[in-house]
Scaffold this active site. Structure first.
Site, PDB file in Angstrom:
ATOM      1  N   LEU A 114      40.640  41.256  48.727  1.00 51.14           N
ATOM      2  CA  LEU A 114      39.650  40.496  47.978  1.00 51.14           C
ATOM      3  C   LEU A 114      39.183  41.413  46.857  1.00 51.14           C
ATOM      4  CD1 LEU A 114      38.090  37.788  48.046  1.00 51.14           C
ATOM      5  CD2 LEU A 114      36.373  38.913  49.475  1.00 51.14           C
ATOM      6  N   ASP A 115      39.202  40.930  45.615  1.00 54.84           N
ATOM      7  CA  ASP A 115      38.841  41.762  44.459  1.00 54.84           C
ATOM      8  C   ASP A 115      37.477  42.416  44.652  1.00 54.84           C
ATOM      9  OD1 ASP A 115      41.175  41.141  43.206  1.00 54.84           O
ATOM     10  OD2 ASP A 115      40.313  39.669  41.844  1.00 54.84           O
ATOM     11  N   PRO A 116      37.294  43.637  44.134  1.00 49.87           N
ATOM     12  CA  PRO A 116      35.984  44.307  44.250  1.00 49.87           C
ATOM     13  C   PRO A 116      34.818  43.463  43.735  1.00 49.87           C
ATOM     14  CG  PRO A 116      37.622  45.876  43.523  1.00 49.87           C
ATOM     15  CD  PRO A 116      38.299  44.532  43.530  1.00 49.87           C
ATOM     16  N   LEU A 117      35.027  42.695  42.650  1.00 53.51           N
ATOM     17  CA  LEU A 117      33.940  41.884  42.101  1.00 53.51           C
ATOM     18  C   LEU A 117      33.676  40.618  42.908  1.00 53.51           C
ATOM     19  CD1 LEU A 117      34.280  42.065  38.200  1.00 53.51           C
ATOM     20  CD2 LEU A 117      32.609  43.171  39.690  1.00 53.51           C
ATOM     21  N   ALA A 118      34.582  40.284  43.825  1.00 55.30           N
ATOM     22  CA  ALA A 118      34.386  39.109  44.672  1.00 55.30           C
ATOM     23  C   ALA A 118      33.705  39.519  45.974  1.00 55.30           C
ATOM     24  CB  ALA A 118      35.722  38.447  44.974  1.00 55.30           C
TER      25      ALA A 118
END
Length: 305
Positions: free
Chosen positions: A48-52
Site C-alpha cells: 500500500l503506497d506510503p501516502l495511502a
C-alpha cells in the site's frame, strides 16, 4: 557491559489486519509488527503506497504460503479528489502542471463517477512500480522519459459519492485488482473538463476482509504479548469466498502426503481443505480426472507459545 541477549524468534501462524497510517511504507509497517510479535517469519499480501492509509493484511508463519491469494482480490477504497488542478503524478505529491476553473456541480460529479463503472480501459501511470525492461516506470519518469504503455482492462464494480465541497469530493469505489485510483481521479477530472488529482486514499476492504477488524501500530504497541496474540486471525481468512472440503481420516492422510483424492467438483475449482478434526490443511484444486489435488498445504498451526 554485555548487551542483553536477544530472545529467539517465535513461530507464529496467523493473519493480522493492520490499519496502516499515512507516510509509512508497507515494509516498514511489516517490520515494526514483526518486532512486536517477535515472529520468525512474516510477510504482507501486497503493498500500500506510503501516502495511502488503511487495510494491510500481514501474514505470519504458514500464512505466508497463502498471501498471494489476496493479490487477485477486489479492493475497496475511499478516495478524496481535488478538482481544477492536474499534477505530474496524478496525486498530491506531484508538481502542478495545469490549473483550470471548476464549474461542475454535485450532479455533474455524480454522473462523472458513474460513467466509469463497469469494465473499462485504464492506462497505467508513468509514476508506478510497473516495470519495463526490468526498470520501474517511475524511474523513467524521474528522468523525464515517457515510455510507451498499453492500456489494461479493469473493472469498477461500484462507485458512491460520499461528500462534495465545491472543488473537492470524496467517493467510495469497489474495483478489480490493478486499478489505479489516482488515474481514475484524473480521468474523472478530464471528464468534467477541469482536471483533478488524488488528495488522499484509504483502503477499506480487500476481498472479504474489512478495515473494521484492523488495528493501528499505536494500538498494537500498547498491548501486552498475549493480547496481541489474541488478535491473530486463522490462516483461512485469506481464502474466504472459497468453498470447503471436509475430509475423512483416510482422505486427509493421503492429502497430507501430497496425494490427490477422488472428489466430486467442477474442474479448476479451488477448495479450502479440512481434516477429520476440522483443522485447516490448505488449498486443493479439482483436476480434469475427478481428483482433488493439493496445491498448497500448511505444516501446522500455533497461535502463540
Amino acid at each position: 557491559m554485555n548487551a542483553p541477549r536477544r530472545l529467539p524468534r517465535r513461530k507464529l501462524d496467523g493473519v493480522l489486519l493492520l490499519d496502516k497510517s499515512i507516510g509509512v511504507s508497507s515494509n516498514y509497517a511489516l517490520q515494526v509488527v514483526r518486532r512486536l510479535f517477535n515472529a520468525d517469519k512474516a510477510g504482507h499480501t501486497g503493498t500500500l503506497d506510503p501516502l495511502a492509509t488503511g487495510l494491510l493484511p500481514l501474514c505470519f508463519g504458514e500464512a505466508t504460503k497463502f498471501s498471494s491469494a489476496l493479490l487477485d482480490a477486489d479492493k475497496r477504497y475511499v478516495a478524496t479528489v481535488k478538482l481544477g488542478i492536474t499534477t505530474e503524478t496524478a496525486d498530491a505529491e506531484g508538481a502542478v502542471i495545469n490549473r483550470r476553473p471548476v464549474t461542475a456541480d454535485i450532479n455533474d460529479v455524480s454522473q462523472a463517477i458513474a460513467f466509469f463503472q463497469g469494465e473499462i480501459e485504464q492506462m497505467p501511470p508513468m509514476y508506478s512500480a510497473l516495470k519495463r525492461d526490468g526498470k520501474p516506470l517511475y524511474a523513467y519518469a524521474r528522468e523525464g522519459i515517457v515510455v510507451e504503455r498499453s492500456s489494461r482492462k479493469i473493472k469498477i464494480y461500484q462507485t458512491k459519492l460520499l461528500e462534495w465541497q465545491g472543488d473537492t469530493f470524496v467517493f467510495e469505489v469497489l474495483c478489480s485488482k490493478g486499478t489505479y485510483i489516482r488515474t481514475l481521479a484524473a480521468d474523472i477530472g478530464e471528464r468534467l473538463g477541469c482536471g483533478a488529482h488524488l488528495l488522499a486514499l484509504r483502503r477499506i476492504g480487500i476481498g472479504y476482509l474489512d478495515i473494521a477488524r484492523a488495528y493501528t501500530l499505536d494500538s498494537l504497541e500498547m498491548l501486552d504479548n498475549s493480547s496481541r496474540d489474541a488478535l491473530l486471525l486463522p490462516i483461512e481468512v485469506l481464502l474466504n469466498g472459497h468453498d470447503s472440503a471436509m475430509l475423512s481420516l483416510a482422505e486427509a492422510m493421503k492429502m497430507k502426503q501430497g496425494q490427490a483424492i477422488k472428489w466430486a467438483g467442477t474442474e479448476g475449482l479451488k477448495l479450502k481443505v479440512y481434516d477429520e478434526k476440522q483443522k485447516f490443511m490448505g488449498i486443493a484444486q479439482m483436476m480434469p480426472d475427478g481428483l482433488l489435488q493439493p496445491i498448497r498445504l500448511v505444516s501446522g498451526l500455533q497461535f502463540g507459545e
